[in-house]
Motif scaffolding. Structure first.
Motif, PDB file in Angstrom:
ATOM      1  N   GLN A  14     -27.208  33.434  10.827  1.00  0.00           N
ATOM      2  CA  GLN A  14     -27.357  34.824  11.267  1.00  0.00           C
ATOM      3  C   GLN A  14     -26.251  35.697  10.664  1.00  0.00           C
ATOM      4  OE1 GLN A  14     -29.823  36.435  13.197  1.00  0.00           O
ATOM      5  NE2 GLN A  14     -30.830  34.546  12.540  1.00  0.00           N
ATOM      6  N   GLU A  15     -25.026  35.190  10.675  1.00  0.00           N
ATOM      7  CA  GLU A  15     -23.912  35.953  10.114  1.00  0.00           C
ATOM      8  C   GLU A  15     -24.032  36.079   8.598  1.00  0.00           C
ATOM      9  OE1 GLU A  15     -20.190  34.439  11.590  1.00  0.00           O
ATOM     10  OE2 GLU A  15     -20.671  35.068  13.638  1.00  0.00           O
ATOM     11  N   ALA A  16     -24.485  35.028   7.926  1.00  0.00           N
ATOM     12  CA  ALA A  16     -24.644  35.073   6.476  1.00  0.00           C
ATOM     13  C   ALA A  16     -25.786  36.009   6.069  1.00  0.00           C
ATOM     14  CB  ALA A  16     -24.876  33.681   5.916  1.00  0.00           C
ATOM     15  N   LEU A  17     -26.800  36.135   6.915  1.00  0.00           N
ATOM     16  CA  LEU A  17     -27.876  37.082   6.629  1.00  0.00           C
ATOM     17  C   LEU A  17     -27.362  38.513   6.713  1.00  0.00           C
ATOM     18  CD1 LEU A  17     -30.845  35.359   8.490  1.00  0.00           C
ATOM     19  CD2 LEU A  17     -30.548  35.605   6.004  1.00  0.00           C
ATOM     20  N   ALA A  18     -26.403  38.758   7.585  1.00  0.00           N
ATOM     21  CA  ALA A  18     -25.807  40.081   7.729  1.00  0.00           C
ATOM     22  C   ALA A  18     -24.736  40.344   6.665  1.00  0.00           C
ATOM     23  CB  ALA A  18     -25.205  40.240   9.128  1.00  0.00           C
ATOM     24  N   ASN A  19     -24.077  39.276   6.200  1.00  0.00           N
ATOM     25  CA  ASN A  19     -23.014  39.384   5.206  1.00  0.00           C
ATOM     26  C   ASN A  19     -23.070  38.143   4.326  1.00  0.00           C
ATOM     27  OD1 ASN A  19     -20.685  39.635   3.708  1.00  0.00           O
ATOM     28  ND2 ASN A  19     -19.281  39.447   5.423  1.00  0.00           N
ATOM     29  N   LEU A  44     -24.459  33.350   0.004  1.00  0.00           N
ATOM     30  CA  LEU A  44     -25.478  32.489   0.578  1.00  0.00           C
ATOM     31  C   LEU A  44     -26.850  33.101   0.305  1.00  0.00           C
ATOM     32  CD1 LEU A  44     -25.398  29.838   2.129  1.00  0.00           C
ATOM     33  CD2 LEU A  44     -25.778  31.144   4.189  1.00  0.00           C
ATOM     34  N   GLU A  45     -27.765  32.306  -0.221  1.00  0.00           N
ATOM     35  CA  GLU A  45     -29.091  32.779  -0.605  1.00  0.00           C
ATOM     36  C   GLU A  45     -30.157  31.768  -0.199  1.00  0.00           C
ATOM     37  OE1 GLU A  45     -29.851  35.343  -3.233  1.00  0.00           O
ATOM     38  OE2 GLU A  45     -27.793  36.075  -3.243  1.00  0.00           O
ATOM     39  N   LEU A  46     -31.368  32.268  -0.056  1.00  0.00           N
ATOM     40  CA  LEU A  46     -32.549  31.405   0.044  1.00  0.00           C
ATOM     41  C   LEU A  46     -33.071  31.232  -1.373  1.00  0.00           C
ATOM     42  CD1 LEU A  46     -34.615  32.668   3.101  1.00  0.00           C
ATOM     43  CD2 LEU A  46     -33.751  30.361   2.727  1.00  0.00           C
ATOM     44  N   PRO A  47     -33.218  29.996  -1.859  1.00  0.00           N
ATOM     45  CA  PRO A  47     -33.703  29.812  -3.231  1.00  0.00           C
ATOM     46  C   PRO A  47     -35.160  30.254  -3.347  1.00  0.00           C
ATOM     47  CG  PRO A  47     -33.539  27.703  -2.119  1.00  0.00           C
ATOM     48  CD  PRO A  47     -32.973  28.734  -1.182  1.00  0.00           C
ATOM     49  N   GLU A  48     -35.479  30.849  -4.492  1.00  0.00           N
ATOM     50  CA  GLU A  48     -36.848  31.318  -4.736  1.00  0.00           C
ATOM     51  C   GLU A  48     -37.349  30.788  -6.068  1.00  0.00           C
ATOM     52  OE1 GLU A  48     -36.623  35.564  -4.588  1.00  0.00           O
ATOM     53  OE2 GLU A  48     -36.394  35.615  -2.416  1.00  0.00           O
TER      54      GLU A  48
END
Length: 141
Positions: free
Chosen positions: A56-61, A87-91
């Motif tokens: 949640q924190e990495a999605l915000a920052n 931090l990323e979601l791989p695509e």
């Protein structure tokens, strides 16, 4: 960009737990995660659920830090790595490569319903006392 020093890459491959540090609203948090290293992409891969505080924190920052350490009480053997990155979601194509690499290291993860995340490494500092007390290796150098 050139690959990190072989000693850094080897250290990353020798271990399997990283401490991920996130921050939101001036409040730091850390979480320990099993990881796999994709050397060609120079990324760390781990699984975590969307509801966890660190995600949640990495999605915000997206800017995060991490560390990997060798636990030892012998000063001459101390080694540790400090990392900064996003931090990323791989695509796309990367997603397939990441999944294959993670499952190679942790085959039991195929049974889990979880999401794979990628820490895109931006910088690293490794302390390796085997090279001399307090000796540092940096990437990029």
């Amino acid at each position: 960009m050139e690959k990190p020093d072989k000693r850094i890459r080897d250290f990353i491959k020798e271990h399997h737990v990283l401490t991920l540090a996130t921050s939101q609203n001036g409040q730091p948090w850390c979480a320990n995660c099993f990881y796999a290293y994709h050397e060609d992409e120079n990324v760390l891969i781990f699984t975590s659920d969307d509801e966890t505080r660190h995600i949640q924190e990495a999605l915000a920052n997206q800017q995060v830090a991490a560390s990997i350490v060798l636990e030892t009480g012998v000063v001459g053997k101390i080694r540790g790595l400090q990392i900064t990155g996003k931090l990323e979601l791989p695509e796309g194509e990367l997603s397939g490569k990441i999944k294959k690499r993670y499952l190679k290291k942790f085959p039991y993860a195929a049974l889990m319903d979880t999401k794979l995340w990628v820490l895109e490494i931006e910088s690293m500092k490794m302390t390796d006392n085997r090279l001399g007390f307090g000796k540092k290796l940096y990437w990029p150098s």
